[in-house]
Design an enzyme around this catalytic site. Structure first.
Site, PDB file in Angstrom:
ATOM      1  N   TYR A   1       0.893  -1.485   0.019  1.00 34.82           N
ATOM      2  CA  TYR A   1       0.017  -0.170  -0.214  1.00 34.82           C
ATOM      3  C   TYR A   1       0.898   1.312  -0.049  1.00 34.82           C
ATOM      4  O   TYR A   1       0.549   2.328  -0.486  1.00 34.82           O
ATOM      5  CB  TYR A   1      -0.922   0.076   1.177  1.00 34.82           C
ATOM      6  CG  TYR A   1      -2.244  -0.833   0.848  1.00 34.82           C
ATOM      7  CD1 TYR A   1      -3.113  -0.393   0.141  1.00 34.82           C
ATOM      8  CD2 TYR A   1      -2.280  -2.028   1.022  1.00 34.82           C
ATOM      9  CE1 TYR A   1      -4.244  -1.048  -0.246  1.00 34.82           C
ATOM     10  CE2 TYR A   1      -3.453  -3.154   0.843  1.00 34.82           C
ATOM     11  CZ  TYR A   1      -4.334  -2.526  -0.110  1.00 34.82           C
ATOM     12  OH  TYR A   1      -5.478  -3.278  -0.234  1.00 34.82           O
TER      13      TYR A   1
ATOM     14  N   ILE B   1      -9.726   4.169  -5.183  1.00 35.22           N
ATOM     15  CA  ILE B   1      -9.277   4.319  -3.671  1.00 35.22           C
ATOM     16  C   ILE B   1      -8.448   5.516  -4.011  1.00 35.22           C
ATOM     17  O   ILE B   1      -7.619   5.896  -2.929  1.00 35.22           O
ATOM     18  CB  ILE B   1      -8.807   3.352  -2.795  1.00 35.22           C
ATOM     19  CG1 ILE B   1      -7.507   2.356  -3.794  1.00 35.22           C
ATOM     20  CG2 ILE B   1      -9.940   2.240  -2.600  1.00 35.22           C
ATOM     21  CD1 ILE B   1      -6.966   1.348  -2.759  1.00 35.22           C
TER      22      ILE B   1
ATOM     23  N   HIS C   1     -14.946   1.736  -1.906  1.00 36.27           N
ATOM     24  CA  HIS C   1     -14.019   0.829  -1.207  1.00 36.27           C
ATOM     25  C   HIS C   1     -12.891   1.643  -0.423  1.00 36.27           C
ATOM     26  O   HIS C   1     -11.889   1.051  -0.035  1.00 36.27           O
ATOM     27  CB  HIS C   1     -13.067   0.216  -2.498  1.00 36.27           C
ATOM     28  CG  HIS C   1     -14.061  -0.887  -3.417  1.00 36.27           C
ATOM     29  ND1 HIS C   1     -13.576  -1.250  -4.479  1.00 36.27           N
ATOM     30  CD2 HIS C   1     -15.455  -1.315  -2.937  1.00 36.27           C
ATOM     31  CE1 HIS C   1     -14.743  -2.169  -4.982  1.00 36.27           C
ATOM     32  NE2 HIS C   1     -15.699  -2.220  -4.003  1.00 36.27           N
TER      33      HIS C   1
ATOM     34  N   CYS D   1      -1.305   4.529  15.477  1.00 39.24           N
ATOM     35  CA  CYS D   1      -2.133   5.473  15.760  1.00 39.24           C
ATOM     36  C   CYS D   1      -1.488   6.789  16.759  1.00 39.24           C
ATOM     37  O   CYS D   1      -0.882   6.345  17.636  1.00 39.24           O
ATOM     38  CB  CYS D   1      -3.311   4.810  16.585  1.00 39.24           C
ATOM     39  SG  CYS D   1      -4.569   5.878  16.981  1.00 39.24           S
TER      40      CYS D   1
ATOM     41  N   GLY E   1     -14.692   2.665 -17.100  1.00 40.98           N
ATOM     42  CA  GLY E   1     -13.357   2.005 -16.869  1.00 40.98           C
ATOM     43  C   GLY E   1     -13.834   1.091 -15.677  1.00 40.98           C
ATOM     44  O   GLY E   1     -12.896   0.904 -15.005  1.00 40.98           O
TER      45      GLY E   1
END
Length: 301
Positions: free
Chosen positions: A100, A140, A156, A205, A247
């Site tokens: 990611y 996303i 998503h 976090c 798309g």
């Protein structure tokens, strides 16, 4: 609840109830050949007052964003979908964060293309006239918003939002890199070595003193879509009088059923895609080619 699943259109519609759009059964009208006449499309589109655009990975591919589908859909030696699961993350969060992080860096260097801009410009005109124009995307990457589109419904989730696995807090984060340990990591080359970053050095976090492990706030395969987003999308689809599909491969549920159901109640649907999809024969219009080539003239004033 509606879960993200990669199943092919037509294989078991009973698992994806029609009441996503409305509580009555949907009868889909099949057409022998969708129309590809731009002037005819523009004439019918000029009468629209409530438009929904459904977009998928194809429009962002024109901005250089990998689709991770079909030929070349690998990241290193991994099928990308195998990394987009809760199980993959909890088994190897370092590897998933590398994947990611790579995707974030690619998007941060990319720009919206002419297709994104045509959609945003058309939406602006509709809203100025007091009409509705909703953008519902499976992407996303945030490129619709970067082009100027407002109120984009991200089915998503977002690459640039994180969620704490401990306290559940979500926040936007466009830092590059997202944390120091991921700097320069995530190369897609098959020979690249896994970084094997210790969990304590992965994104954490910052809400209060939580320090829980963060994950991308995206909807992974097998996870439920956000209920509020789905409700808003369902409302938009229920009132639309014209639907544009851009798309998308029409194979990932529940989004794959949206346009066919809209077509089933007699609403014009136009598909813009590089190739035909399993749903093409159910639509009134089909334009084969790049969104950046077709959408500007199609949606021009």
């Amino acid at each position: 609840m509606f879960r993200r699943a990669g199943v092919v259109l037509g294989s078991c519609l009973r698992n994806h109830p029609a009441q996503l759009l409305r509580p009555t059964p949907v009868t889909i009208t099949m057409t022998t050949q969708p129309i590809s006449d731009m002037s005819e499309f523009r004439e019918e589109f000029s009468k629209a007052r409530h438009v929904v655009v459904l977009s998928g990975a194809g429009i962002s591919a024109e901005s250089g964003i990998p689709t991770f589908r079909g030929a070349g859909g690998m990241w290193r030696s991994w099928v990308a979908q195998d990394l987009a699961t809760p199980t993959a993350f909890y088994k190897n969060p370092s590897l998933v964060w590398e994947f990611y992080s790579y995707r974030r860096e690619v998007v941060l260097k990319s720009r919206p293309n002419a297709g994104h801009k045509a959609i945003a410009d058309c939406q602006k005109r509709f809203l100025e006239n007091g009409w509705t124009f909703d953008v519902v995307t499976q992407n996303i990457d945030g490129l619709h918003q970067a082009a100027g589109a407002a109120g984009v419904l991200e089915l998503h989730g977002s690459l640039f939002k994180t969620r704490c696995t401990k306290c559940g807090h979500e926040r936007m984060n466009r830092s590059s890199p997202i944390c120091e340990s991921l700097a320069g990591k995530g190369a897609p080359d098959p020979d690249a070595k896994d970084a094997k970053i210790p969990e304590q050095d992965l994104p954490r976090c910052e809400e209060g003193h939580c320090r829980g492990l963060l994950r991308p706030a995206v909807v992974w395969f097998g996870e439920s879509l956000d209920g509020d987003v789905m409700e808003t999308a369902t409302t938009a689809l229920g009132r639309c009088d014209f639907c544009i599909v851009v798309g998308t491969s029409s194979v990932v549920y529940p989004a794959a059923m949206f346009a066919p159901q809209v077509a089933g109640r007699g609403v014009p649907v136009a598909e813009f895609n590089l190739e035909s999809t399993p749903a093409t024969s159910q639509f009134g219009y089909h334009f084969e080619g790049k969104a950046g080539d077709f959408l500007p003239p199609a949606l021009a004033p």
